[in-house]
Design a protein around this motif. Structure first.
Motif, PDB file in Angstrom:
ATOM      1  N   GLU A  44      32.154   8.870  33.986  1.00 53.83           N
ATOM      2  CA  GLU A  44      31.554   7.583  33.680  1.00 53.83           C
ATOM      3  C   GLU A  44      32.600   6.698  33.029  1.00 53.83           C
ATOM      4  OE1 GLU A  44      27.956   5.192  31.434  1.00 53.83           O
ATOM      5  OE2 GLU A  44      28.338   7.266  30.840  1.00 53.83           O
ATOM      6  N   CYS A  47      31.827   4.018  29.354  1.00 53.10           N
ATOM      7  CA  CYS A  47      30.661   4.845  29.012  1.00 53.10           C
ATOM      8  C   CYS A  47      29.997   4.448  27.705  1.00 53.10           C
ATOM      9  CB  CYS A  47      31.045   6.315  28.956  1.00 53.10           C
ATOM     10  SG  CYS A  47      32.106   6.765  27.560  1.00 53.10           S
ATOM     11  N   GLY A  50      27.774   6.766  25.278  1.00 54.12           N
ATOM     12  CA  GLY A  50      27.482   7.989  26.017  1.00 54.12           C
ATOM     13  C   GLY A  50      26.072   8.153  26.532  1.00 54.12           C
ATOM     14  N   SER A  53      26.106   9.113  30.272  1.00 50.30           N
ATOM     15  CA  SER A  53      26.828  10.388  30.380  1.00 50.30           C
ATOM     16  C   SER A  53      25.941  11.556  29.969  1.00 50.30           C
ATOM     17  CB  SER A  53      28.083  10.367  29.503  1.00 50.30           C
ATOM     18  OG  SER A  53      29.075   9.510  30.028  1.00 50.30           O
ATOM     19  N   VAL A  63      30.553  16.396  32.942  1.00 47.35           N
ATOM     20  CA  VAL A  63      30.758  14.962  32.728  1.00 47.35           C
ATOM     21  C   VAL A  63      31.970  14.675  31.844  1.00 47.35           C
ATOM     22  CG1 VAL A  63      29.697  12.831  31.899  1.00 47.35           C
ATOM     23  CG2 VAL A  63      28.267  14.612  32.942  1.00 47.35           C
ATOM     24  N   GLY A  65      33.408  11.104  30.007  1.00 44.18           N
ATOM     25  CA  GLY A  65      33.127   9.702  29.725  1.00 44.18           C
ATOM     26  C   GLY A  65      34.359   9.034  29.144  1.00 44.18           C
ATOM     27  N   ASP A  67      36.043   5.188  27.647  1.00 46.98           N
ATOM     28  CA  ASP A  67      35.782   3.815  27.212  1.00 46.98           C
ATOM     29  C   ASP A  67      36.955   3.328  26.379  1.00 46.98           C
ATOM     30  OD1 ASP A  67      32.927   2.045  26.995  1.00 46.98           O
ATOM     31  OD2 ASP A  67      34.505   1.493  25.580  1.00 46.98           O
ATOM     32  N   TYR A  89      34.820  13.224  26.070  1.00 46.34           N
ATOM     33  CA  TYR A  89      34.923  11.775  25.919  1.00 46.34           C
ATOM     34  C   TYR A  89      36.381  11.381  25.679  1.00 46.34           C
ATOM     35  CZ  TYR A  89      29.844  11.470  25.534  1.00 46.34           C
ATOM     36  OH  TYR A  89      28.497  11.522  25.788  1.00 46.34           O
ATOM     37  N   CYS A 110      29.507   3.573  36.713  1.00 46.60           N
ATOM     38  CA  CYS A 110      29.698   2.524  35.722  1.00 46.60           C
ATOM     39  C   CYS A 110      28.377   1.799  35.529  1.00 46.60           C
ATOM     40  CB  CYS A 110      30.784   1.545  36.158  1.00 46.60           C
ATOM     41  SG  CYS A 110      31.226   0.339  34.888  1.00 46.60           S
ATOM     42  N   SER A 111      27.808   1.925  34.347  1.00 44.57           N
ATOM     43  CA  SER A 111      26.511   1.327  34.040  1.00 44.57           C
ATOM     44  C   SER A 111      26.710   0.034  33.250  1.00 44.57           C
ATOM     45  CB  SER A 111      25.656   2.323  33.232  1.00 44.57           C
ATOM     46  OG  SER A 111      24.467   1.725  32.784  1.00 44.57           O
TER      47      SER A 111
END
Length: 235
Positions: A44, A47, A50, A53, A63, A65, A67, A89, A110-111
């Motif tokens: 992700e 993210c 999270g 994720s 997963v 994540g 950012d 992460y 990608c949300s």
């Protein structure tokens, strides 16, 4: 670390506004596009703290994540420490290639993050590079055609035009997310064209309607397309 981590200053505000309850129409549809995810390797990007994720991990995916916001990654890692789901992460600029030992992934997600990424070209190049052949990129965004309404920011600033692209900051209350961090407006053709340049071919597109309660409070905005969810396949 390159890029701008605008979310560092509002990490508490942002995390408080998005809980782990996944019931908003765009996120529900995003998750549905990749079902089932058990045993898949999922990355992700953007993210945040999270939220998405963790939902993929709960559904059985492995997963990672990533950012650019160190403050949001710290929040994600704190939740992982307290309630381990096996998520890794990374504090990273997603517009640059990730660590080579992590790829390839079965899916990159990608949300609502693409409008926060200044270097779309770099982010999509890195996404394509992280995917295996036949892998999937899925994203949700505020619909590029959404002009907003009286109480909600649109995809571009009031008084501007849909075809005028660029970074902007919303007017109005300081409590508005787009007033605090701004956004990059791009046309739908810019998104799809960027995907295709990097071998990501649009496979499915959906425009989920907002929740009825949201629409009832904002009838002027609800008459327009609000969300866009896309699924691409790496050729």
């Amino acid at each position: 670390m390159t890029g701008v981590a605008r979310y560092d200053e509002i990490a508490d505000f942002y995390a408080d506004g998005w809980t782990d309850v996944i019931d908003d129409p765009a996120s529900v549809r995003l998750l549905d596009l990749l079902r089932p995810v058990a045993d898949l390797r999922v990355l992700e990007i953007a993210c945040g703290h999270g939220r998405i994720s963790r939902e993929f991990a709960r559904r059985g995916a492995t997963v990672v994540g990533a950012d650019i916001s160190e403050a949001l990654i710290a929040k994600a890692r704190a939740v992982e420490h307290d309630t381990p789901l096996g998520i890794r992460y990374l504090h990273a600029d997603v517009a640059r290639p990730l660590e080579t030992d992590l790829a390839p992934f079965d899916a990159v997600v990608c949300s609502f993050g693409l409008s926060d990424i200044d270097d779309l070209e770099g982010a999509i190049a890195a996404t394509a590079g992280a995917l295996r052949p036949g892998g999937v990129f899925a994203c949700s965004i505020l619909h590029p055609c959404f002009p907003g309404g009286r109480d909600v920011s649109g995809s571009w600033p009031g008084g501007a035009r849909y075809h005028t692209e660029g970074w902007w900051r919303a007017d109005g209350e300081l409590s508005s997310l787009r007033r605090q961090v701004g956004a990059n407006h791009r046309t739908l053709s810019t998104y799809v064209g960027t995907f295709r340049r990097h071998g990501l071919w649009l496979d499915e597109l959906d425009e989920p309607e907002p929740a009825p309660a949201w629409a009832a409070m904002r009838p002027d905005a609800a008459k327009f397309p609000v969300f866009l969810v896309m699924k691409c396949v790496k050729q």
